[in-house]
Design a protein around this motif. Structure first.
Motif, PDB file in Angstrom:
ATOM      1  N   ILE A 126      11.375  -0.488   5.929  1.00  0.00           N
ATOM      2  CA  ILE A 126      10.216  -0.279   5.038  1.00  0.00           C
ATOM      3  C   ILE A 126      10.704  -0.119   3.597  1.00  0.00           C
ATOM      4  CG2 ILE A 126       8.341   1.310   4.472  1.00  0.00           C
ATOM      5  CD1 ILE A 126       8.118   1.843   7.548  1.00  0.00           C
ATOM      6  N   ASN A 141       0.860  -5.105   4.186  1.00  0.00           N
ATOM      7  CA  ASN A 141       0.848  -3.983   5.132  1.00  0.00           C
ATOM      8  C   ASN A 141       2.070  -3.964   6.028  1.00  0.00           C
ATOM      9  OD1 ASN A 141      -0.085  -4.944   8.108  1.00  0.00           O
ATOM     10  ND2 ASN A 141      -1.076  -6.243   6.568  1.00  0.00           N
ATOM     11  N   VAL A 142       2.237  -2.804   6.669  1.00  0.00           N
ATOM     12  CA  VAL A 142       3.323  -2.583   7.630  1.00  0.00           C
ATOM     13  C   VAL A 142       2.698  -2.156   8.948  1.00  0.00           C
ATOM     14  CG1 VAL A 142       5.314  -1.122   8.218  1.00  0.00           C
ATOM     15  CG2 VAL A 142       4.953  -1.857   5.837  1.00  0.00           C
ATOM     16  N   ILE A 170       4.631   7.066   8.856  1.00  0.00           N
ATOM     17  CA  ILE A 170       3.606   6.052   8.597  1.00  0.00           C
ATOM     18  C   ILE A 170       2.387   6.686   7.916  1.00  0.00           C
ATOM     19  CG2 ILE A 170       1.899   4.607   9.819  1.00  0.00           C
ATOM     20  CD1 ILE A 170       4.648   3.261   9.475  1.00  0.00           C
ATOM     21  N   LEU A 173       3.241   7.487   4.274  1.00  0.00           N
ATOM     22  CA  LEU A 173       3.302   6.256   3.485  1.00  0.00           C
ATOM     23  C   LEU A 173       1.889   5.716   3.224  1.00  0.00           C
ATOM     24  CD1 LEU A 173       6.359   4.597   5.266  1.00  0.00           C
ATOM     25  CD2 LEU A 173       6.243   5.154   2.822  1.00  0.00           C
ATOM     26  N   ALA A 174       1.033   5.796   4.250  1.00  0.00           N
ATOM     27  CA  ALA A 174      -0.348   5.314   4.099  1.00  0.00           C
ATOM     28  C   ALA A 174      -1.053   6.083   2.990  1.00  0.00           C
ATOM     29  CB  ALA A 174      -1.103   5.467   5.417  1.00  0.00           C
ATOM     30  N   ARG A 183      -1.167  -1.110   3.246  1.00  0.00           N
ATOM     31  CA  ARG A 183      -1.577  -0.328   4.410  1.00  0.00           C
ATOM     32  C   ARG A 183      -0.376  -0.109   5.348  1.00  0.00           C
ATOM     33  NH1 ARG A 183      -4.506  -2.702   7.889  1.00  0.00           N
ATOM     34  NH2 ARG A 183      -4.159  -4.856   7.274  1.00  0.00           N
ATOM     35  N   PHE A 184      -0.407   1.001   6.056  1.00  0.00           N
ATOM     36  CA  PHE A 184       0.661   1.338   7.023  1.00  0.00           C
ATOM     37  C   PHE A 184       0.016   1.809   8.315  1.00  0.00           C
ATOM     38  CE2 PHE A 184       2.654   1.756   2.947  1.00  0.00           C
ATOM     39  CZ  PHE A 184       3.957   1.357   3.130  1.00  0.00           C
ATOM     40  N   THR A 238      -5.944   2.326   7.585  1.00  0.00           N
ATOM     41  CA  THR A 238      -4.563   2.679   7.263  1.00  0.00           C
ATOM     42  C   THR A 238      -4.256   4.067   7.808  1.00  0.00           C
ATOM     43  OG1 THR A 238      -2.864   2.586   5.531  1.00  0.00           O
ATOM     44  CG2 THR A 238      -4.908   3.754   4.962  1.00  0.00           C
TER      45      THR A 238
END
Ligand SMILES: NC(=O)c1ccc[n+]([C@@H]2O[C@H](COP(=O)([O-])OP(=O)(O)OC[C@H]3O[C@@H](n4cnc5c(N)ncnc54)[C@H](O)[C@@H]3O)[C@@H](O)[C@H]2O)c1
Length: 259
Positions: A126, A141-142, A170, A173-174, A183-184, A238
């Motif tokens: 990431i 996004n991830v 996550i 991060l979001a 977005r995560f 997200t």
């Protein structure tokens, strides 16, 4: 199967893309029009998957790195961005290995090794992808692959703790990068029939009897969920943890459920 073309023009990096869930995801996102960097520590597996995509008329190339090696991860992402021209989506599936001794017999080295692959490995990827994702902006996004082992006490310590840690990472991060348009999300699979279950058909059959939906999962079940969360259809989603597990956890939550 006819699938929508939700990833046309999108550049996508898939870790662990050489086999199992990662391979199924690479094939699915290609089928929906994405250009795929198939990444794996096993260069030959990654090459085979990229070749399969290209042979079917898609756009893909392979790259190899060990996600526990920061410099190799950085170099692989730089290569991918150079070849794809940008990066819109990262799918972090690389990881696994949930076999562990009893808690009191787990040495520090095993704790560190499992956290290094399953938690810090995803963080490295990431981190390497983030500048490109922010630059890509809208639609970037991830999707990371955790495990139901991180959602409930169903066994395992370093592996489960690493997967639970992924959810925290996550979500943070979001919260932090939503305003940057990135977005995560996390998918937490149940038992999925990959090479890790080969030779264990009896275990899978026994488990299937306890799963509300009556079967083990297939890699394509996870790939379908990834394609949804990575797509514009999930554009206002997200920070979620989406369990994809046939109801395993709800099915075992009732103490009166018959064996
Ligand atoms: N199969 C399941 O039942 C199941 C259940 C829950 C979660 N998961 C998770 O799903 C993900 C994929 O699992 P799978 O069953 O498809 O596994 P798999 O073993 O079939 O594939 C994992 C891939 O990741 C690659 N990989 C492993 N270590 C790596 C490293 N250090 N650097 C780069 N690549 C590496 C492997 O070479 C392999 O191609 C894993 O994160 C696993 O923890 C799997």
């Amino acid at each position: 199967m006819s699938v929508p073309h939700r990833f046309a023009g999108r550049a996508i990096y898939v870790t662990g893309g050489g086999t199992g869930i990662g391979r199924a995801t690479a094939l699915r996102l290609d089928a929906e029009g994405g250009a795929i960097a198939v990444s794996d520590i096993d260069a030959a597996l990654a090459r085979d998957v990229a070749a399969e995509i290209v042979a079917a008329g898609g756009t893909a190339f392979s790259t190899s790195c060990d996600i526990t090696d920061s410099a190799a991860v950085q170099a692989s992402f730089a290569d991918a961005v150079a070849r794809l021209g940008k990066l819109d989506i990262l799918v972090a599936t690389a990881g696994g290995d949930w076999d562990e001794p009893a808690f009191e017999d787990i040495p520090d080295a095993l704790w560190n090794a499992k956290l290094d692959v399953n938690l810090v490995g995803a963080a490295r990827c990431i981190r390497a992808a983030l500048p490109s994702l922010v630059a890509a902006g809208s639609g970037a996004n991830v999707v990371a692959i955790g495990s139901i082992n991180g959602n409930a006490a169903i066994g395992g310590y370093p592996y489960s703790a690493a997967k639970a840690g992924l959810e925290s990472m996550i979500k943070n991060l979001a919260a932090q990068y939503g305003r940057s348009g990135v977005r995560f999300n996390l998918i937490t699979p149940g038992t999925i029939r990959t090479r890790n279950w080969s030779g264990r058909d009896d275990d899978l059959a026994r488990m299937a009897q306890r799963v509300p939906l009556g079967r083990a999962g297939e890699p394509a079940d996870i790939a379908a969920a990834v394609s949804f969360l990575a797509s514009p259809d999930a554009g206002w989603i997200t920070g979620v943890n989406l369990p994809v597990e046939g109801g395993i956890l709800v099915g075992t939550a009732n103490p009166f459920t018959a064996d």
